[in-house]
Design a protein around this motif. Structure first.
Motif, PDB file in Angstrom:
ATOM      1  N   PRO A 139       0.953  -1.208  -0.008  1.00  0.00           N
ATOM      2  CA  PRO A 139       0.105   0.032  -0.141  1.00  0.00           C
ATOM      3  C   PRO A 139       0.796   1.396   0.137  1.00  0.00           C
ATOM      4  O   PRO A 139       0.622   2.309  -0.780  1.00  0.00           O
ATOM      5  CB  PRO A 139      -0.893  -0.089   1.248  1.00  0.00           C
ATOM      6  N   GLN A 140       2.043   1.246   0.640  1.00  0.00           N
ATOM      7  CA  GLN A 140       2.843   2.486   0.696  1.00  0.00           C
ATOM      8  C   GLN A 140       3.572   2.716  -0.474  1.00  0.00           C
ATOM      9  O   GLN A 140       3.734   3.584  -1.001  1.00  0.00           O
ATOM     10  CB  GLN A 140       3.996   2.318   1.893  1.00  0.00           C
ATOM     11  N   GLN A 143       1.178   4.046  -3.047  1.00  0.00           N
ATOM     12  CA  GLN A 143       0.837   5.437  -2.814  1.00  0.00           C
ATOM     13  C   GLN A 143       1.937   6.445  -3.117  1.00  0.00           C
ATOM     14  O   GLN A 143       1.916   7.274  -3.732  1.00  0.00           O
ATOM     15  CB  GLN A 143       0.581   5.718  -1.381  1.00  0.00           C
ATOM     16  N   ARG A 144       3.177   5.891  -2.859  1.00  0.00           N
ATOM     17  CA  ARG A 144       4.192   6.595  -3.558  1.00  0.00           C
ATOM     18  C   ARG A 144       4.386   6.937  -4.808  1.00  0.00           C
ATOM     19  O   ARG A 144       4.999   7.777  -5.282  1.00  0.00           O
ATOM     20  CB  ARG A 144       5.660   6.178  -2.748  1.00  0.00           C
ATOM     21  N   VAL A 146       1.953   6.967  -7.073  1.00  0.00           N
ATOM     22  CA  VAL A 146       0.812   7.439  -7.821  1.00  0.00           C
ATOM     23  C   VAL A 146       1.320   8.621  -8.943  1.00  0.00           C
ATOM     24  O   VAL A 146       0.716   8.359 -10.087  1.00  0.00           O
ATOM     25  CB  VAL A 146      -0.118   7.671  -6.772  1.00  0.00           C
ATOM     26  N   PHE A 212      -4.457  13.729  -5.182  1.00  0.00           N
ATOM     27  CA  PHE A 212      -4.284  12.435  -4.428  1.00  0.00           C
ATOM     28  C   PHE A 212      -2.982  12.557  -3.798  1.00  0.00           C
ATOM     29  O   PHE A 212      -2.873  12.270  -2.306  1.00  0.00           O
ATOM     30  CB  PHE A 212      -4.335  11.347  -5.111  1.00  0.00           C
ATOM     31  N   GLU A 213      -2.006  13.362  -4.263  1.00  0.00           N
ATOM     32  CA  GLU A 213      -0.472  13.309  -3.626  1.00  0.00           C
ATOM     33  C   GLU A 213      -0.808  14.425  -2.728  1.00  0.00           C
ATOM     34  O   GLU A 213      -0.017  14.030  -1.348  1.00  0.00           O
ATOM     35  CB  GLU A 213       0.487  13.785  -4.673  1.00  0.00           C
ATOM     36  N   LYS A 215      -3.362  15.223  -0.915  1.00  0.00           N
ATOM     37  CA  LYS A 215      -4.097  14.830   0.217  1.00  0.00           C
ATOM     38  C   LYS A 215      -3.412  13.885   1.085  1.00  0.00           C
ATOM     39  O   LYS A 215      -3.554  13.586   2.383  1.00  0.00           O
ATOM     40  CB  LYS A 215      -5.412  13.756  -0.311  1.00  0.00           C
ATOM     41  N   HIS A 216      -2.434  13.078   0.785  1.00  0.00           N
ATOM     42  CA  HIS A 216      -1.634  11.879   1.363  1.00  0.00           C
ATOM     43  C   HIS A 216      -0.098  12.400   1.754  1.00  0.00           C
ATOM     44  O   HIS A 216       0.417  11.526   2.097  1.00  0.00           O
ATOM     45  CB  HIS A 216      -1.571  10.695   0.501  1.00  0.00           C
TER      46      HIS A 216
END
Length: 217
Positions: A139-140, A143-144, A146, A212-213, A215-216
């Motif tokens: 998941p990480q 996310q990185r 994206v 997205f970036e 937000k996270h």
């Protein structure tokens, strides 16, 4: 330049049908290439004996081949050995294989960037290797990755235009048919409209990636 004639209802409808084909091919290829690329990245990250070495070899070959060659191979070479594909399937297969190789490298880089301390902490808390990969590492990593992955998807959408060489009825194919009608005054207006169609979808994708970036972070 004949903007009025170029933007007739018949031309607009014809371009939209081609654009729908572009989006359909790109959408299917995105899902398949991301799934396949993630699987390849996991296998290589886990260093599965023999299979990981074979996939590394295959990825390196595919990454250094022109996408156009791969599309040609799918449409015209495979039928020679009994594997026949229509233009739609050949375009998706070529795009999927090429993009999966690139995406697998992005995901693998993301997996390798995860702090080893997190992995050790997860293992010491009782999670096995698969659980650690599923709940902590993967998941990480995704996310990185994206932003660069979305950039690759944008490139994929633009690369669908290469399928014009196998007569896939996508946006550029339809634009060529209209421009081949002999009215040179409509060439620039048609190309402007085609550019706007590509830009709109690609801009929305890049905007979603930035949100997205943010937000996270």
């Amino acid at each position: 330049m004949d903007f009025i004639g170029a933007y007739s209802s018949a031309n607009i409808s014809f371009l939209l049908s081609g654009f729908w084909m572009t989006l359909k091919v790109a959408g299917i290829a995105i899902v398949l290439s991301f799934t396949l690329g993630t699987l390849i990245a996991i296998i290589r990250y886990a260093k599965v004996p023999i299979l990981s070495q074979f996939l590394a070899f295959a990825v390196n070959i595919i990454r250094n081949l022109p996408l156009l060659l791969i599309i040609f191979f799918m449409r015209f070479a495979l039928p020679e050995v009994g594997i026949k594909m229509d233009t739609f399937t050949a375009a998706i297969a070529g795009l999927t294989i090429f993009e999966a190789a690139l995406i697998s490298e992005l995901i693998r880089s993301g997996l390798n960037s995860i702090d080893k301390g997190q992995i050790e902490a997860a293992r010491s808390s009782g999670l096995n290797y698969i659980q650690t990969l599923r709940y902590i590492t993967l998941p990480q990593a995704i996310q990185r990755m994206v932003p660069p992955t979305v950039s690759q998807f944008i490139a994929l959408l633009k690369d669908t235009s290469l399928a014009v060489v196998i007569a896939l009825p996508e946006l550029m194919h339809h634009a060529r048919i209209i421009n081949g009608g002999g009215n040179q005054d409509q060439v620039i207006p048609i190309l402007i409209l085609v550019a706007l169609m590509y830009f709109t979808v690609n801009y929305l994708l890049s905007l979603s990636a930035r949100r997205f970036e943010a937000k996270h972070l």
